[in-house]
Design an enzyme around this catalytic site. Structure first.
Site, PDB file in Angstrom:
ATOM      1  N   LYS A  75       0.943  -1.098   0.093  1.00  0.00           N
ATOM      2  CA  LYS A  75      -0.053  -0.030  -0.150  1.00  0.00           C
ATOM      3  C   LYS A  75       0.998   1.389  -0.033  1.00  0.00           C
ATOM      4  O   LYS A  75       1.962   1.229   0.645  1.00  0.00           O
ATOM      5  CB  LYS A  75      -0.724  -0.167   1.337  1.00  0.00           C
ATOM      6  CG  LYS A  75      -1.766   1.152   1.287  1.00  0.00           C
ATOM      7  CD  LYS A  75      -2.719   1.015   2.402  1.00  0.00           C
ATOM      8  CE  LYS A  75      -3.838   2.039   2.836  1.00  0.00           C
ATOM      9  NZ  LYS A  75      -4.505   1.828   4.090  1.00  0.00           N
ATOM     10  N   SER A 150      -9.650   1.917   3.196  1.00  0.00           N
ATOM     11  CA  SER A 150      -8.654   2.603   2.071  1.00  0.00           C
ATOM     12  C   SER A 150      -7.742   1.774   1.510  1.00  0.00           C
ATOM     13  O   SER A 150      -7.185   2.083   0.540  1.00  0.00           O
ATOM     14  CB  SER A 150      -8.165   3.839   3.150  1.00  0.00           C
ATOM     15  OG  SER A 150      -7.171   3.050   4.025  1.00  0.00           O
ATOM     16  N   SER A 174      -9.598  -0.406   7.316  1.00  0.00           N
ATOM     17  CA  SER A 174      -9.079  -0.422   6.188  1.00  0.00           C
ATOM     18  C   SER A 174      -8.533  -1.695   5.707  1.00  0.00           C
ATOM     19  O   SER A 174      -8.054  -1.602   4.303  1.00  0.00           O
ATOM     20  CB  SER A 174      -7.960   0.766   5.989  1.00  0.00           C
ATOM     21  OG  SER A 174      -8.832   1.942   5.836  1.00  0.00           O
TER      22      SER A 174
HETATM   23  N1  GLN Z   1     -12.818   4.247   6.784  1.00  0.00           N
HETATM   24  C1  GLN Z   1     -12.353   4.681   7.889  1.00  0.00           C
HETATM   25  C2  GLN Z   1     -11.826   6.027   7.858  1.00  0.00           C
HETATM   26  O1  GLN Z   1     -12.184   6.458   6.806  1.00  0.00           O
HETATM   27  C3  GLN Z   1     -10.976   3.722   8.386  1.00  0.00           C
HETATM   28  C4  GLN Z   1      -9.832   4.247   7.550  1.00  0.00           C
HETATM   29  C5  GLN Z   1      -8.636   3.398   8.085  1.00  0.00           C
HETATM   30  O2  GLN Z   1      -8.711   2.226   8.543  1.00  0.00           O
HETATM   31  N2  GLN Z   1      -7.298   3.732   7.360  1.00  0.00           N
HETATM   32  O3  GLN Z   1     -11.261   6.678   8.562  1.00  0.00           O
END
Ligand code: GLN
Length: 483
Positions: A75, A150, A174
């Site tokens: 990532k 994400s 994420s």
């Molecule tokens: N969807 C969550 C957010 O927008 C989690 C994001 C993540 O785990 N990086 O913060």
């Protein structure tokens, strides 16, 4: 069969017997990226020449451990000396890291071959990968749909067999939510179990690195290579990593699976609710006992998370100022304009929204009402889990209340997007290990189930997950001959 479609475990066997060479695997993966990624847009940076070179070097060595010669993707929030580390943001468009993240260095040392960097929501803020400055990633099961986020690029890439595995990061879901949306396994270890050195920080008390893989067994193999103490990360746990024995189909026998029914009943899509019930029946058929547990404060998790995470993000992202690392505005007349204009040009809308929210909840007069209060409720949520784990070994819940949604469907409604994190954020708030495994499909889209375990309960968690996986018998996209 195309060797790219195999699991790490299967590929490693063929590498050891010399039926395959590392270059065969790298070329098979690069071939799939060339054919499929123009549509998916999961891998904006590919290190083809470097990966082929490394594969040729490895061919002169004797095959090493289970990840030797295995191609993988990082990532783009993890620093790599190869290529750029952009975090999906314009502000880091040209940032080259002078060092590899600890997890990247550990995989390199294990003989894994870095193929490229995966697309993501900007600074890991989002649940759909639509917030990337480089454009959205598509779901390989249905290109009209998001892959989740994400770590959506990592999930889509593994689902489409563009690499044998990928690393993601999980601050509030994420890794697990995109894994569920793409029909792969996503595992977030205990907070502090995997080094965050070289992970560009979003919310430091919640962030954790983990694998996205085709099977639970593969997640174990990657986890064993990346876990363990790192002196470069002050929150890294200095405890030995258990060797994880797994014994396949029987691994759920006698396991007490806690089910927080009141919590799970909230906001579930009907098909996802039916799938969760079917998954619990499969767990029972595989020998598990179901136990009712109550997570009284869990419904507050979304509110608590979006206070704590934005507060930490506002502080962490203050380092991107137009002076070092980052995009610098051409407008600067004085220092204040340099900061403000560089940040306004460099950060996308969602990141700006989070910085504003975080600054607000930390500001004098609101700190006690929001931030401090959220920290107290966070403690209560953690205690709910401690109580629940006194009566069960793992807790099961859906990964997401719905399957993947359509690209654009929630983009205009941030609150709706935040609500899709309801079942994933509690693990981060409580620091617990959690894994999502694919269950079945509805309307051609996969669904996932999560298991949670107590802190450092990885061995128990992965063993139960492998048992449940065997009981569910989910077929990956590559096994369906669909891509
Ligand atoms: N969807 C969550 C957010 O927008 C989690 C994001 C993540 O785990 N990086 O913060």
């Amino acid at each position: 069969m195309n060797p790219a479609l195999l699991t790490i475990e299967e590929q490693a066997r063929l590498l050891r017997s010399r039926e395959l060479a590392p270059l065969d695997l790298v070329d098979a993966a690069l071939g799939r990226i060339a054919t499929l990624d123009p549509q998916l847009h999961a891998v904006p940076q590919v290190f083809a020449a470097e990966a082929r070179e490394r594969a040729k070097q490895l061919a002169n060595e004797t095959p090493g451990g289970p990840l030797w010669g295995i191609p993988w993707l990082a990532k783009d929030v993890l620093t790599t000396r190869l290529g750029r580390t952009t975090c999906g943001s314009r502000i880091l468009e040209n940032f080259r890291s002078p060092y590899d993240a600890t997890v990247v260095a550990r995989l390199e040392a294990a003989g894994a071959i870095l193929l490229g960097k995966t697309n993501m929501d900007e600074f890991a803020m989002g649940s759909s990968t639509e917030n990337s400055a480089w454009g959205p990633t598509r779901n390989p099961w249905n290109p009209e749909c998001v892959p989740g986020g994400s770590s959506g690029g990592s999930a889509a890439a593994v689902a489409a067999d563009l690499a044998s595995f990928a690393l993601g990061t999980d601050t509030g879901g994420s890794i697990r939510q995109p894994a569920a949306f793409c029909g792969v396994v996503g595992f977030k270890p205990t907070y502090g179990r995997v080094s965050r050195y070289g992970l560009v920080a979003f919310a430091s008390s919640l962030d954790q690195v983990g694998p996205l893989t085709k099977t639970v067994r593969d997640a174990v193999l990657v986890y064993e290579a990346i876990a363990g103490h790192d002196a470069h990360d002050s929150t890294s746990l200095d405890k030995p990593v258990d060797r994880l024995a797994t014994d396949g189909p029987a691994a759920l026998r006698g396991v007490r699976v806690g089910v927080p029914r009141d919590f799970v009943a909230q906001g579930m899509d009907a098909a996802a609710a039916a799938d969760f019930d079917a998954t619990l029946r499969a767990a029972v058929a595989a020998g598990a006992t179901l136990v009712d547990v109550r997570l009284e404060r869990a419904p507050a998790s979304i509110a608590v998370y979006y206070i704590v995470a934005t507060a930490e993000a506002a502080a962490n992202l203050s380092r991107f100022d137009g002076v070092r690392y980052t995009h610098r505005t051409a407008q600067a007349g004085d220092l204040a304009t340099l900061f403000a204009a560089s940040r306004t040009e460099g950060f996308g809308a969602e990141v700006q929204r989070r910085i504003l929210l975080g600054t607000y909840v930390l500001s004098s007069g609101y700190y006690d009402a929001y931030y401090l209060r959220a920290q107290k409720v966070r403690t209560l949520i953690r205690r709910d889990f401690e109580r629940a784990f006194a009566t069960c070994d793992v807790i099961a819940m859906p990964t997401s209340p719905t399957p993947a949604f359509r690209i654009g469907e929630r983009a205009a409604d941030p609150l709706q997007m935040y609500l899709s994190d309801v079942f994933t954020v509690p693990a981060n708030l409580a620091g617990l290990p959690a894994i999502s495994i694919p269950t079945s499909t509805v309307g051609g889209l996969p669904l996932g189930v999560q298991l949670y375990a107590p802190p450092l309960g990885e061995a128990r968690l992965l063993q139960a997950a492998e048992g449940l996986e065997a009981g569910l018998g989910f077929q990956r996209l590559g096994q369906r001959g669909a891509v």
